[in-house]
Design a protein around this motif. Structure first.
Motif, mmCIF file in Angstrom:
data_model
loop_
_atom_site.group_PDB
_atom_site.id
_atom_site.type_symbol
_atom_site.label_atom_id
_atom_site.label_comp_id
_atom_site.label_asym_id
_atom_site.label_seq_id
_atom_site.Cartn_x
_atom_site.Cartn_y
_atom_site.Cartn_z
ATOM 1 N N TRP A 307 0.565 -1.427 -0.164
ATOM 2 C CA TRP A 307 0.058 -0.210 -0.183
ATOM 3 C C TRP A 307 0.729 1.285 0.378
ATOM 4 O O TRP A 307 0.514 2.212 -0.277
ATOM 5 C CB TRP A 307 -0.805 0.059 1.206
ATOM 6 C CG TRP A 307 -2.472 -0.284 1.026
ATOM 7 C CD1 TRP A 307 -2.692 -1.817 2.046
ATOM 8 C CD2 TRP A 307 -3.359 -0.724 -0.211
ATOM 9 N NE1 TRP A 307 -3.193 -2.556 1.276
ATOM 10 C CE2 TRP A 307 -3.959 -1.411 0.269
ATOM 11 C CE3 TRP A 307 -3.061 -0.469 -0.807
ATOM 12 C CZ2 TRP A 307 -5.172 -1.866 -0.610
ATOM 13 C CZ3 TRP A 307 -4.405 -0.218 -1.323
ATOM 14 C CH2 TRP A 307 -5.929 -0.965 -1.041
ATOM 15 N N LEU A 308 2.371 1.053 0.688
ATOM 16 C CA LEU A 308 2.952 2.150 0.290
ATOM 17 C C LEU A 308 2.964 2.160 -0.774
ATOM 18 O O LEU A 308 3.687 3.387 -1.473
ATOM 19 C CB LEU A 308 4.164 2.468 2.005
ATOM 20 C CG LEU A 308 4.422 2.454 3.460
ATOM 21 C CD1 LEU A 308 5.654 2.199 4.049
ATOM 22 C CD2 LEU A 308 3.701 3.744 3.138
ATOM 23 N N TYR A 309 3.448 1.042 -1.663
ATOM 24 C CA TYR A 309 3.950 2.306 -2.695
ATOM 25 C C TYR A 309 2.602 2.752 -3.456
ATOM 26 O O TYR A 309 3.196 2.753 -4.634
ATOM 27 C CB TYR A 309 3.999 -0.167 -2.764
ATOM 28 C CG TYR A 309 4.833 -0.049 -4.699
ATOM 29 C CD1 TYR A 309 5.530 0.563 -5.352
ATOM 30 C CD2 TYR A 309 3.984 -1.172 -5.335
ATOM 31 C CE1 TYR A 309 6.171 0.182 -7.307
ATOM 32 C CE2 TYR A 309 3.929 -1.603 -6.743
ATOM 33 C CZ TYR A 309 4.894 -0.559 -7.424
ATOM 34 O OH TYR A 309 5.082 -0.330 -8.891
ATOM 35 N N THR A 310 1.688 1.571 -3.414
ATOM 36 C CA THR A 310 0.545 1.999 -4.205
ATOM 37 C C THR A 310 0.651 3.124 -3.916
ATOM 38 O O THR A 310 0.448 4.261 -4.691
ATOM 39 C CB THR A 310 -0.850 1.372 -4.072
ATOM 40 O OG1 THR A 310 -0.557 0.284 -3.864
ATOM 41 C CG2 THR A 310 -1.851 2.538 -4.357
ATOM 42 N N GLY A 311 0.538 4.089 -2.581
ATOM 43 C CA GLY A 311 0.510 5.860 -2.214
ATOM 44 C C GLY A 311 1.329 6.226 -3.172
ATOM 45 O O GLY A 311 1.437 7.160 -4.011
ATOM 46 N N LEU A 312 2.710 6.061 -3.183
ATOM 47 C CA LEU A 312 3.820 6.802 -3.662
ATOM 48 C C LEU A 312 4.094 6.272 -5.701
ATOM 49 O O LEU A 312 4.426 7.735 -6.432
ATOM 50 C CB LEU A 312 5.669 5.399 -2.825
ATOM 51 C CG LEU A 312 5.926 6.125 -1.725
ATOM 52 C CD1 LEU A 312 6.744 5.236 -1.546
ATOM 53 C CD2 LEU A 312 6.004 7.160 -1.349
ATOM 54 N N ARG A 330 -1.005 5.551 -15.611
ATOM 55 C CA ARG A 330 -2.095 4.582 -14.747
ATOM 56 C C ARG A 330 -1.427 3.674 -13.923
ATOM 57 O O ARG A 330 -2.331 2.218 -13.899
ATOM 58 C CB ARG A 330 -3.616 4.263 -15.653
ATOM 59 C CG ARG A 330 -4.085 5.591 -16.813
ATOM 60 C CD ARG A 330 -5.097 4.993 -17.309
ATOM 61 N NE ARG A 330 -5.324 5.608 -18.612
ATOM 62 C CZ ARG A 330 -6.368 5.828 -19.064
ATOM 63 N NH1 ARG A 330 -7.660 4.766 -18.454
ATOM 64 N NH2 ARG A 330 -6.608 6.130 -20.133
ATOM 65 N N HIS A 331 -0.011 2.692 -13.934
ATOM 66 C CA HIS A 331 0.283 1.517 -13.171
ATOM 67 C C HIS A 331 -0.049 1.641 -12.087
ATOM 68 O O HIS A 331 0.003 0.936 -10.765
ATOM 69 C CB HIS A 331 1.232 2.154 -13.034
ATOM 70 C CG HIS A 331 2.315 2.163 -14.735
ATOM 71 N ND1 HIS A 331 1.659 3.672 -15.286
ATOM 72 C CD2 HIS A 331 3.149 2.054 -15.441
ATOM 73 C CE1 HIS A 331 2.441 3.642 -17.284
ATOM 74 N NE2 HIS A 331 3.708 2.352 -16.571
ATOM 75 N N VAL A 332 -0.581 2.987 -11.337
ATOM 76 C CA VAL A 332 -0.932 3.294 -9.418
ATOM 77 C C VAL A 332 -2.703 2.351 -9.722
ATOM 78 O O VAL A 332 -2.309 1.374 -8.535
ATOM 79 C CB VAL A 332 -1.209 4.629 -9.582
ATOM 80 C CG1 VAL A 332 -2.287 5.123 -9.801
ATOM 81 C CG2 VAL A 332 -2.030 3.938 -7.997
ATOM 82 N N TYR A 333 -2.972 2.080 -10.173
ATOM 83 C CA TYR A 333 -4.558 1.311 -10.591
ATOM 84 C C TYR A 333 -4.168 -0.487 -10.877
ATOM 85 O O TYR A 333 -4.326 -1.429 -9.380
ATOM 86 C CB TYR A 333 -5.398 0.690 -12.178
ATOM 87 C CG TYR A 333 -5.741 2.234 -11.700
ATOM 88 C CD1 TYR A 333 -5.636 3.197 -11.133
ATOM 89 C CD2 TYR A 333 -6.283 3.077 -13.682
ATOM 90 C CE1 TYR A 333 -6.303 4.960 -11.002
ATOM 91 C CE2 TYR A 333 -6.908 4.166 -13.421
ATOM 92 C CZ TYR A 333 -6.877 5.128 -11.984
ATOM 93 O OH TYR A 333 -7.077 6.657 -12.955
ATOM 94 N N LEU A 334 -3.231 -0.964 -11.219
ATOM 95 C CA LEU A 334 -2.453 -2.368 -11.106
ATOM 96 C C LEU A 334 -1.816 -2.566 -9.333
ATOM 97 O O LEU A 334 -1.834 -3.410 -9.052
ATOM 98 C CB LEU A 334 -1.138 -2.555 -12.202
ATOM 99 C CG LEU A 334 -0.575 -3.550 -11.386
ATOM 100 C CD1 LEU A 334 -1.253 -4.844 -12.098
ATOM 101 C CD2 LEU A 334 0.991 -3.489 -12.435
ATOM 102 N N ALA A 335 -0.950 -1.337 -9.258
ATOM 103 C CA ALA A 335 -0.477 -1.805 -7.985
ATOM 104 C C ALA A 335 -1.873 -1.674 -6.021
ATOM 105 O O ALA A 335 -1.392 -2.832 -5.777
ATOM 106 C CB ALA A 335 0.346 -0.184 -7.616
#
Length: 581
Positions: A307-312, A330-335
């Protein structure tokens, strides 16, 4: 800072985000024009003007016309023309999005808390897969899936209405079927829905999975009704229908094997990993510091890292989107989807909120992932762009996290920041970026917007080339009401078919922007000579090799006249066919 001050700050932040989301969507009503949005409306127009699925329509996404056709028919019936049709459709879609988002908030605020549910609802409101409001096949797949989930949530989630009103399951199944029709690859979610409903029935200690039975029967009825309707257009010749479906699926644009697609995706995956390296390193460092301080178990450590990775990564994607003026970070959606999957697994034995968590997993996250994997195999678009299909699983994953961490309570500001990051990317991008002719994104600072004054797109502000083309189409086709139109153009102008107040008909196999000189265009006229055109358009700024198709036209069709119409940067050749020759 006192609790009262924190609450005031939280409320102010929510109001600010709400205002920004509303501004972004109002801007989307009036700004931008893309060929996929035109394509969606032209498919609906084909049905309204008398074309039949598979019989005279050979587009690969033609089933999405089932949603756009009623909107086009309603507008034509009320106004008698097509002027400002696009704006009308956008307004309808905005109202639908607002309704679905508020429904989501009302349904899940009890489980997630009002603020978390509101932030996620804002995300659903501001998100559209392809950055325009028009209901193309991808937008339909997303919004029908969301509607199906909300119907089912009211039936399966713990609460006073659990297990009551089986019509909700049937209504959700109808929405799911419309989603499958809009994007047939998403049918991969259907068996997951069915299994999930059986699991939910057993967890609710009901020996008979009534919801699953209703879902299966409703899908069967919808499928049978659609098949009969499609067969009617093919004179109830099932063999001919199968042959035509095969022809439609053999679109030259999609002529690749699973191995070729996998090799392409593998190469693109390496670029995704390189792009994500810095946020990943930052997440690893922060997680290590947290582990040294708090000494959690392995499972929670991994969850925190994800989740930290997703936020960053969300912040990183936003910065790159603004820097490169691109809409595809839109890479954040995969994370968020991967992190959510881990949260579901980590909380699998947690008794508190188990019922809601199971609904989110079985009817939201897992079928969304299943549909994505099927779509990933079949689509042409690059890997980072496909992450738009993961937005719904990402929302379900974030909701699973919110079940355990109420937003804005003491020590829970981290989740609020995470949900805000997920919301900011589509909101800020919508406010600042605009996609122009040629699929090239730019910022508002370096894009001259021109108001379209005529035709279906009247009232829309678009880049100069797009606006000039709409005016040129309007002027070129005004004299040809009631005629059959062929656009012998690689990059199709879908709204062109709706000029002359929607009195023309489409005289070509497909209105999709196709490959160079698609040979099926010639086959179409050999099988259906009654569809030969009265008027033909060439685009003098053609970006694809249409020489072979143009040569066939010049050789086989008796041309009575040829002239050029220009408007600003747009230039169209108009060819008039002499059918009496």
């Amino acid at each position: 800072m006192t609790t009262t001050q924190k609450n005031r700050l939280a409320k102010s932040a929510l109001w600010l985000l709400t205002a920004a989301a509303a501004a972004a969507m109002v801007r989307s009503l009036f700004v931008g024009l893309e060929i996929d949005e035109e394509y969606a409306l032209s498919l609906g127009f084909r049905l309204v003007s008398g074309d039949r699925l598979f019989a005279t329509m050979w587009e690969p996404h033609q089933l999405s016309a089932l949603t756009t056709a009623p909107l086009v028919a309603l507008f034509l019936g009320v106004t008698g023309g097509t002027t400002v049709l696009l704006l009308f459709v956008r307004v309808v879609m905005l109202l639908v999005k607002a309704g679905l988002s508020f429904w989501f908030y009302r349904s899940l605020r009890g489980a997630l808390g009002g603020r978390a549910a509101w932030l996620l609802a804002l995300g659903l409101f501001v998100f559209t897969p392809k950055w325009f409001l028009g209901p193309d096949y991808v937008s339909q797949q997303f919004h029908y899936t969301l509607a199906a989930f909300l119907f089912w949530y009211d039936y399966f989630a713990p609460g006073p209405r659990q297990g009551q009103g089986v019509w909700r399951v049937a209504a959700g199944a109808v929405c799911a079927c419309l989603s499958f029709l809009a994007y047939p690859q998403s049918v991969a979610a259907a068996p997951v829905f069915l299994v999930g409903m059986v699991v939910l029935a057993r967890s609710g200690k009901r020996s008979i999975p009534r919801g699953a039975a209703v879902f299966a029967v409703t899908c069967g009825v919808c499928g049978g009704a659609f098949l009969l309707w499609a067969l009617q257009g093919m004179a109830f010749d099932f063999a001919a229908l199968l042959e035509r479906i095969t022809l439609v699926l053999n679109d030259p644009q999609y002529d690749f094997t699973a191995g070729e697609r996998m090799a392409e995706l593998t190469g693109q995956a390496l670029a995704v990993v390189r792009f994500s390296a810095l946020p990943l390193a930052g997440a690893a460092l922060l997680t290590a510091l947290w582990v040294v301080r708090c000494r959690p178990g392995v499972v929670r450590s991994v969850e925190t890292a994800l989740w930290l990775y997703t936020g960053l990564l969300g912040v990183w994607c936003l910065l790159w989107a603004l820097r490169e003026e691109s809409l595809d970070y839109r890479h954040v959606y995969l994370a968020a989807t991967l992190a959510g999957g881990w949260t579901f697994w980590a909380d699998r034995r947690r008794a508190q909120d188990r019922g809601v968590r199971q609904v989110l997993f079985w009817l939201g996250w897992l079928p969304g992932v299943a549909a994505y994997l099927m779509i990933l195999r079949s689509t042409l678009i690059a890997l980072p762009t496909t992450f738009m299909y993961l937005f719904w699983p990402a929302v379900c994953g974030a909701a699973a996290l919110a079940l355990r961490h109420p937003v804005f309570r003491a020590g829970r500001w981290g989740l609020a920041a995470l949900l805000t990051v997920l919301l900011l990317y589509p909101t800020v991008s919508r406010l600042w970026l605009v996609q122009v002719t040629g699929w090239k994104p730019h910022s508002l600072a370096d894009t001259t917007l021109v108001r379209i004054e005529n035709g279906p797109a009247k009232g829309i502000w678009a880049d100069e080339k797009a606006a000039d083309m709409q005016e040129c189409l309007y002027e070129a086709l005004a004299p040809y009401g009631g005629k059959q139109l062929l656009q012998a153009i690689g990059e199709q102008h879908g709204l062109g078919f709706l000029m002359a107040d929607g009195t023309m008909t489409v005289a070509q196999a497909s209105v999709i922007s196709g490959t160079d000189s698609d040979p099926r265009f010639v086959q179409y006229y050999e099988e259906m000579p009654e569809k030969l055109p009265d008027v033909i358009l060439y685009d003098d700024a053609e970006v694809r090799d249409m020489a072979a198709f143009h040569a066939w036209i010049e050789e086989n069709l008796p041309l009575a006249d040829r002239y050029t119409v220009t408007h600003g940067t747009a230039s169209l050749q108009v060819l008039v066919v002499d059918k009496g020759a």
